[in-house]
Design a protein around this motif. Structure first.
Motif, short mmCIF file in Angstrom:
data_model
loop_
_atom_site.label_atom_id
_atom_site.label_comp_id
_atom_site.label_asym_id
_atom_site.label_seq_id
_atom_site.Cartn_x
_atom_site.Cartn_y
_atom_site.Cartn_z
N MET A 177 0.81 -1.19 0.02
CA MET A 177 0.05 0.18 0.07
C MET A 177 0.78 1.22 0.09
O MET A 177 1.80 1.32 0.80
N VAL A 178 0.44 2.10 -0.64
CA VAL A 178 1.18 3.49 -0.86
C VAL A 178 0.24 4.62 -0.80
O VAL A 178 -0.91 4.61 -1.24
N THR A 179 0.59 5.58 0.20
CA THR A 179 -0.46 6.76 0.37
C THR A 179 0.55 7.85 -0.27
O THR A 179 1.60 8.18 -0.01
N LEU A 180 -0.10 8.99 -0.61
CA LEU A 180 0.25 10.23 -1.17
C LEU A 180 -0.68 11.18 -0.64
O LEU A 180 -1.75 11.48 -1.10
N LEU A 181 -0.28 12.26 0.12
CA LEU A 181 -0.82 13.52 0.70
C LEU A 181 0.41 14.44 0.25
O LEU A 181 1.23 14.67 1.11
N VAL A 186 -3.14 2.16 -4.07
CA VAL A 186 -2.74 3.55 -3.99
C VAL A 186 -3.91 4.38 -3.31
O VAL A 186 -4.84 4.45 -3.71
N VAL A 187 -3.54 4.93 -2.14
CA VAL A 187 -4.59 5.84 -1.45
C VAL A 187 -4.16 7.37 -1.46
O VAL A 187 -3.03 7.59 -0.84
N VAL A 188 -4.94 8.16 -2.13
CA VAL A 188 -4.49 9.73 -2.07
C VAL A 188 -5.28 10.33 -1.20
O VAL A 188 -6.69 10.13 -1.16
N VAL A 189 -4.67 11.08 -0.35
CA VAL A 189 -5.34 11.74 0.87
C VAL A 189 -5.39 13.20 0.46
O VAL A 189 -4.60 13.86 0.02
N SER A 190 -6.75 13.89 0.69
CA SER A 190 -6.64 15.25 0.36
C SER A 190 -6.04 16.29 1.34
O SER A 190 -5.41 15.92 2.27
N ILE A 191 -5.72 17.45 0.93
CA ILE A 191 -4.90 18.43 1.68
C ILE A 191 -5.80 18.93 2.47
O ILE A 191 -6.98 19.42 1.98
N ALA A 232 -6.91 5.01 -8.66
CA ALA A 232 -6.58 4.96 -7.35
C ALA A 232 -7.54 5.35 -6.33
O ALA A 232 -8.64 5.65 -6.88
N ARG A 233 -7.33 5.14 -5.04
CA ARG A 233 -8.53 5.48 -4.14
C ARG A 233 -8.12 6.88 -3.61
O ARG A 233 -7.29 7.41 -3.52
N TRP A 234 -9.28 7.41 -3.24
CA TRP A 234 -9.24 8.80 -2.61
C TRP A 234 -9.86 8.86 -1.49
O TRP A 234 -11.10 8.42 -1.06
N ALA A 240 -9.62 -1.71 2.11
CA ALA A 240 -9.94 -1.95 0.84
C ALA A 240 -8.81 -2.01 0.01
O ALA A 240 -8.79 -3.17 -0.97
N ALA A 241 -7.77 -1.21 0.03
CA ALA A 241 -6.67 -1.30 -0.90
C ALA A 241 -5.80 -2.36 -0.57
O ALA A 241 -5.30 -2.79 -1.29
N LEU A 242 -5.97 -3.02 0.76
CA LEU A 242 -5.16 -4.13 1.30
C LEU A 242 -5.84 -5.47 0.91
O LEU A 242 -5.35 -6.64 1.38
N SER A 243 -6.94 -5.28 0.55
CA SER A 243 -7.94 -6.44 0.50
C SER A 243 -7.55 -7.62 -0.49
O SER A 243 -7.54 -8.89 0.06
N GLU A 244 -6.62 -7.40 -1.49
CA GLU A 244 -6.03 -8.41 -2.31
C GLU A 244 -4.83 -8.87 -1.76
O GLU A 244 -4.66 -10.27 -1.72
N TRP A 245 -4.31 -8.16 -1.03
CA TRP A 245 -2.97 -8.78 -0.04
C TRP A 245 -3.45 -9.75 0.95
O TRP A 245 -3.08 -10.72 1.01
N MET A 246 -4.57 -9.40 1.64
CA MET A 246 -5.16 -10.11 2.74
C MET A 246 -5.60 -11.44 2.01
O MET A 246 -5.46 -12.69 2.44
#
Length: 207
Positions: free
Chosen positions: A71-75, A111-116, A153-155, A197-203
């Motif tokens: 999982m990668v997050t980006l803010l 990938v989880v993109v987090v808002s500013i 990607a996820r938001w 949800a992002a990690l669901s496939e890994w699980m």
């Protein structure tokens, strides 16, 4: 079963300026995932207070990264806005970072993109045009949201939470600008289901 790897990319909000390590939202998120029975390793955080999109990208160039992360997050983007860069100047470097995040995750859905968050509601913004700051933050977030959707990607939109927290007691650290661990916990409540949800496939793959 091994541990999921987690890379957090960002600026002061991701490094948790003014809070203890455990209070940073990536660390809180990892702890919450573990409480749900999802084994997550200690997040690798690439973030520094003051970084813009291009500065984060440059730092990634000189950092030892794994070949892949679960999982990668980006803010990122508040410092682009603070330095007066327009939304048009933000899009291309943000897209570049998003593409790098997707490549590192191997799948845009991880990938989880987090808002500013809106710093215009904080004590630090006293005497400034708070409405204009909020409008610019919304414009930057619209770009990040649209580009995340474009690549699937996820938001996660934590901006309303930051506005609700405002200058409430306990929601900011001593500098009157950066969120406290308590406010970060509110962010994590929003991010947690998306991270699951992002990690669901890994699980599924590790069951």
């Amino acid at each position: 079963m091994g541990e999921a790897s987690f890379l957090a990319l960002g600026d002061s909000y991701t490094i948790g300026e003014g809070v203890a390590d455990a209070g940073r939202w990536p660390m809180q998120l990892a702890a919450c995932l573990r409480e749900l029975g999802i084994a997550v390793g200690t997040p690798q955080v690439i973030a520094t207070t003051g970084w813009t999109t291009d500065e984060l990208s440059a730092a990634m160039d000189t950092t030892v990264l794994c070949d892949a992360y679960d999982m990668v997050t980006l803010l990122i983007g508040v410092n682009d806005q603070y330095r007066g860069r327009g939304v048009d100047a933000y899009r291309q470097p943000f897209v570049h970072l998003l593409e790098r995040a997707v490549a590192l995750a191997g799948d845009a859905r991880r990938v989880v993109v987090v808002s500013i968050p809106d710093w215009g509601v904080t004590r630090f913004a006293e005497g400034r045009d708070r409405a204009a700051i909020g409008h610019e933050i919304d414009a930057f977030n619209a770009i990040a949201r649209d580009e995340a959707a474009r690549v699937h990607a996820r938001w996660v939109d934590i901006t309303p939470v930051s506005r609700q927290a405002g200058e409430q007691p306990g929601m900011l650290v001593d500098d009157g600008l950066h969120p406290s661990a308590t406010q970060y916990a509110r962010w994590v409540a929003c991010i947690l289901p998306v991270a699951v949800a992002a990690l669901s496939e890994w699980m599924t793959a590790t069951d």
